[in-house]
Design an enzyme around this catalytic site. Structure first.
Site, short mmCIF file in Angstrom:
data_model
loop_
_atom_site.label_atom_id
_atom_site.label_comp_id
_atom_site.label_asym_id
_atom_site.label_seq_id
_atom_site.Cartn_x
_atom_site.Cartn_y
_atom_site.Cartn_z
N LYS A 52 -27.93 70.45 2.39
CA LYS A 52 -26.77 71.34 2.53
C LYS A 52 -27.20 72.80 2.41
O LYS A 52 -26.76 73.65 3.17
CB LYS A 52 -25.71 71.00 1.46
CG LYS A 52 -25.01 69.68 1.72
CD LYS A 52 -24.14 69.21 0.55
CE LYS A 52 -23.55 67.83 0.85
NZ LYS A 52 -22.74 67.27 -0.22
N GLN A 96 -21.31 68.40 -6.31
CA GLN A 96 -21.86 67.17 -5.74
C GLN A 96 -21.47 65.97 -6.61
O GLN A 96 -21.59 66.00 -7.83
CB GLN A 96 -23.40 67.30 -5.64
CG GLN A 96 -24.10 66.14 -4.96
CD GLN A 96 -23.77 66.01 -3.47
OE1 GLN A 96 -23.37 66.97 -2.82
NE2 GLN A 96 -23.90 64.80 -2.95
N ASP A 119 -14.74 70.58 0.09
CA ASP A 119 -14.74 69.12 0.21
C ASP A 119 -13.37 68.57 0.62
O ASP A 119 -13.28 67.42 1.05
CB ASP A 119 -15.09 68.49 -1.15
CG ASP A 119 -16.56 68.14 -1.28
OD1 ASP A 119 -17.16 67.74 -0.26
OD2 ASP A 119 -17.10 68.22 -2.40
#
Ligand code: GUN
Length: 280
Positions: A52, A96, A119
């Site tokens: 990422k 995460q 997200d």
């Protein structure tokens, strides 16, 4: 059979985003910023976060990774999120998952400002998506959706079967396909006659985390099959779809790796840029 090249589509999206970031920079003198919070040293998470970070840098985003040991206290993480929420140079925040057991996942998700929630896991974004309002859409289902739409513009009336009911994939995927007027069935590991459900589908999205669950004789001829699975097995990484068998029946199929994975990352960058644009 069309082998859906997610890697190529994702590279095209990243090219477009790179140009967009450069235009935004000329206009605003600012670049969108993505901050990833990583707690613990789980190998897969380390790899995903590195990917990422690299992708964010490549399109010209400002990217930062904040790392904490497995023993980090929940309070420390929540305070950091609060700080990032207030930081104008941060457009998007991603914590995460999975988190260590002593940290409450829901508390962490809810601590992130919905306007920076790249997200799309915050209840405000989940609610907006399920109500059909504008929202930030979780990256993996958004990536699957873009791949499906690239193959087939009009999805109205198609029967979609989603295998897996997670908040990360299955549920948001269902919302996206409902918006396209698909008839959506969400199935999961406890569904009776899962094979028969899948056989009805024009579109199958497998996101259940069971290696090669979806077999060749579960798939209707000319169905589109999207494989979200990443399962470590004795024979290496495999998806939730038995690739060799299904490739003989399906109209189009994503490989693992090189299918959905690269799209997830491209969509994360896309979401970060969207958050920046809304903030400015
Ligand atoms: N872990 C596995 N997939 C994801 C994702 O899409 N977002 C976050 N935050 N963690 C993950």
């Amino acid at each position: 059979m069309i082998l859906i090249d997610g890697k190529k589509v994702a590279a095209e999206i990243r090219e477009e985003l790179k140009k967009e970031v450069s235009d935004l920079k000329s206009k605003t003198n600012k670049v969108p910023g993505l901050t990833v919070v990583l707690i613990g040293d789980m190998a897969p998470s380390q790899i995903y976060v590195r990917m990422k970070e690299k992708a964010a840098n490549e399109v010209g985003l400002k990217s930062e990774v904040i790392r904490y040991p497995d023993s980090a206290e929940e309070k420390t993480v929540l305070e950091k999120i609060d700080e990032l929420n207030k930081d104008k140079s941060v457009s998007g925040i991603l914590v995460q998952l999975p988190l260590p057991k002593h940290i409450d996942k829901q508390k962490v998700i809810e601590a992130i400002s919905p306007t920076k929630d790249v997200d799309g896991f915050h209840p405000a974004n989940v609610g907006n998506l399920s109500s059909g309002y504008e929202s930030i859409v979780p990256c993996t289902p958004l990536g699957c959706y873009l791949l499906i739409k690239k193959l087939e513009k009009n999805l109205s009336g198609k029967k979609a079967v989603i295998v897996g009911r997670s908040n990360l994939n299955g549920k948001p995927m269902a919302q996206l396909l409902l918006k396209e007027n698909c008839t959506v069935t969400i199935t999961h590991s406890k569904t009776k006659d899962l094979k028969d459900e899948c056989l009805e589908a024009d579109i199958i999205v497998a996101a259940v985390g069971i290696p090669e669950l979806v077999k060749g004789d579960w798939v209707k001829k000319d169905a589109i099959v999207i494989d979200v699975g990443i399962n470590k097995t004795d024979k290496g990484i495999v998806g939730d779809v038995a690739f060799d068998e299904v490739s003989k029946v399906a109209k189009a199929l994503t490989p693992v790796p090189g299918g959905v994975g690269p799209m997830t990352i491209a969509c994360l960058l896309k979401n970060t840029i969207e958050c920046f644009k809304k903030a400015h």
